[in-house]
Motif scaffolding. Structure first.
Motif, mmCIF file in Angstrom:
data_model
loop_
_atom_site.group_PDB
_atom_site.id
_atom_site.type_symbol
_atom_site.label_atom_id
_atom_site.label_comp_id
_atom_site.label_asym_id
_atom_site.label_seq_id
_atom_site.Cartn_x
_atom_site.Cartn_y
_atom_site.Cartn_z
ATOM 1 N N LEU A 26 7.180 -20.421 32.960
ATOM 2 C CA LEU A 26 8.125 -20.606 31.709
ATOM 3 C C LEU A 26 9.284 -19.925 30.578
ATOM 4 C CD1 LEU A 26 8.534 -23.122 30.130
ATOM 5 C CD2 LEU A 26 6.696 -22.334 28.944
ATOM 6 N N SER A 69 13.694 -30.540 22.231
ATOM 7 C CA SER A 69 12.518 -31.406 21.856
ATOM 8 C C SER A 69 11.957 -32.803 21.176
ATOM 9 C CB SER A 69 11.439 -31.100 22.192
ATOM 10 O OG SER A 69 11.241 -29.652 22.302
ATOM 11 N N GLU A 126 11.064 -28.608 27.872
ATOM 12 C CA GLU A 126 10.220 -26.995 28.458
ATOM 13 C C GLU A 126 11.573 -26.505 28.919
ATOM 14 O OE1 GLU A 126 5.981 -26.746 30.913
ATOM 15 O OE2 GLU A 126 7.768 -27.887 31.338
#
Length: 335
Positions: free
Chosen positions: A96, A248, A240
């Motif tokens: 990530l 978001s 993400e």
């Protein structure tokens, strides 16, 4: 024992009081580098051999068709157990972080850990060489020895992590700066009659010159939607990957709008207005912080010259008067 004492004396005379310790450290490093390829070597899987032979046969027959250009590096496959975290959570976290930094390759995690390992070893070798060439004759303490030898290795090991962290911050700042413009453009496209998919494609094309990171994220969203992936999942993946609070919130607004059947144009209009107001508030906040930041510079570069200009003549006058009264008092004392 006499032979060991002779070797110890020779190392002490050559490298200083820590000569035996350095010799043991260099020998241990050499043994690690010597045994590391043997530890990392992995036998080839028979299934992988079959797949490879099949691919070669197809390539010879002219039937090979590359559908995926971003394949794994086969040279790093045998080191996968060493270059990838064994913990699933640790692997997902580093994936990530690298994705947020813009490194989306299949071997990004392996290259990251490989860079840490190589730079750490190079820094350690450089620290040992610097110590032997410049610091051994000055008889440093044990703490200084460890600092000069292990310090460059630690810096080299942490350098890729620092680079990725700064890269993530830079991309997030770029995405946050260009997101209000993207929303305004999306609102114009939707009100002009285009669908959400078409507006995202248009935004990814128009914003590439000014905000390449944000344009790249929207381009990935457009490709995933064309591939048939669920729109809510695509938007959640965008949130993400970006790692920005504004994105978001935008994803949450679009998902709720699609869930409850409300107008996407109205939701975009309200949210775009909020983003514009937020950008103005950030600009005002930065402007209000400026006088506080300039106070120290003003005190350092303005007050000393002002004191010199105001107090300097008085100091010079007092100095001259003291010099003039000094000889007169001495003459009066003689008389």
């Amino acid at each position: 024992m006499e032979f060991l004492d002779q070797i110890n004396a020779m190392l002490t005379d050559t490298l200083g009081p820590f000569g035996p310790l350095l010799a043991v450290g260099i020998l241990g490093l050499f043994m690690i580098l010597l045994t590391l390829p043997m530890l990392l070597s992995k036998k080839a899987d028979p299934l992988d051999k079959l797949k490879k032979n099949k691919q070669q046969a197809e390539a010879v027959g002219g039937k090979s068709d590359k559908l995926r250009t971003n394949q794994r590096n086969e040279k790093l496959d045998k080191y996968a157990s060493f270059l990838e975290p064994q913990d699933e959570k640790g692997l997902s976290d580093i994936q990530l972080k690298l994705t947020q930094a813009g490194y989306r390759g299949r071997d990004a995690v392996r290259y990251f850990h490989l860079a840490q390992f190589v730079l750490g070893i190079v820094g350690l070798i450089a620290g040992v060489a610097y110590y032997l060439l410049f610091m051994a004759e000055s008889n440093p303490t044990t703490q200084d020895t460890l600092m000069y030898i292990l310090g460059p290795g630690g810096v080299g090991y942490m350098m890729p992590k620092y680079w990725v962290t700064k890269r993530v911050q830079k991309r997030q700042e770029e995405i946050e700066a260009g997101f209000p413009d993207a929303l305004d453009m999306m609102l114009v496209c939707v009100e002009a009659g285009q669908s959400m998919d078409q507006s995202i494609v248009r935004i990814s094309t128009e914003l590439r010159a000014s905000y390449p990171a944000l344009a790249e994220e929207f381009e990935i969203v457009a490709y995933q939607m064309k591939a048939g992936k669920e729109k809510s999942q695509v938007l959640n993946d965008l949130s993400e990957r970006a790692g920005v609070q504004d994105v978001s919130s935008f994803v949450t607004v679009l998902v709720q709008s699609a869930t409850f059947g409300t107008s996407i144009a109205d939701a975009l209009r309200v949210y775009a207005s909020e983003m514009r107001d937020k950008r103005v508030m950030k600009a005002e906040e930065a402007a209000n912080k400026l006088p506080t930041k300039m106070t120290l510079a003003t005190m350092m570069f303005t007050v000393p010259p002002l004191l010199i200009i105001l107090v300097g003549p008085s100091v010079m006058g007092i100095t001259k008067m003291s010099n003039m009264t000094g000889p007169q008092s001495a003459d009066s004392a003689k008389q």
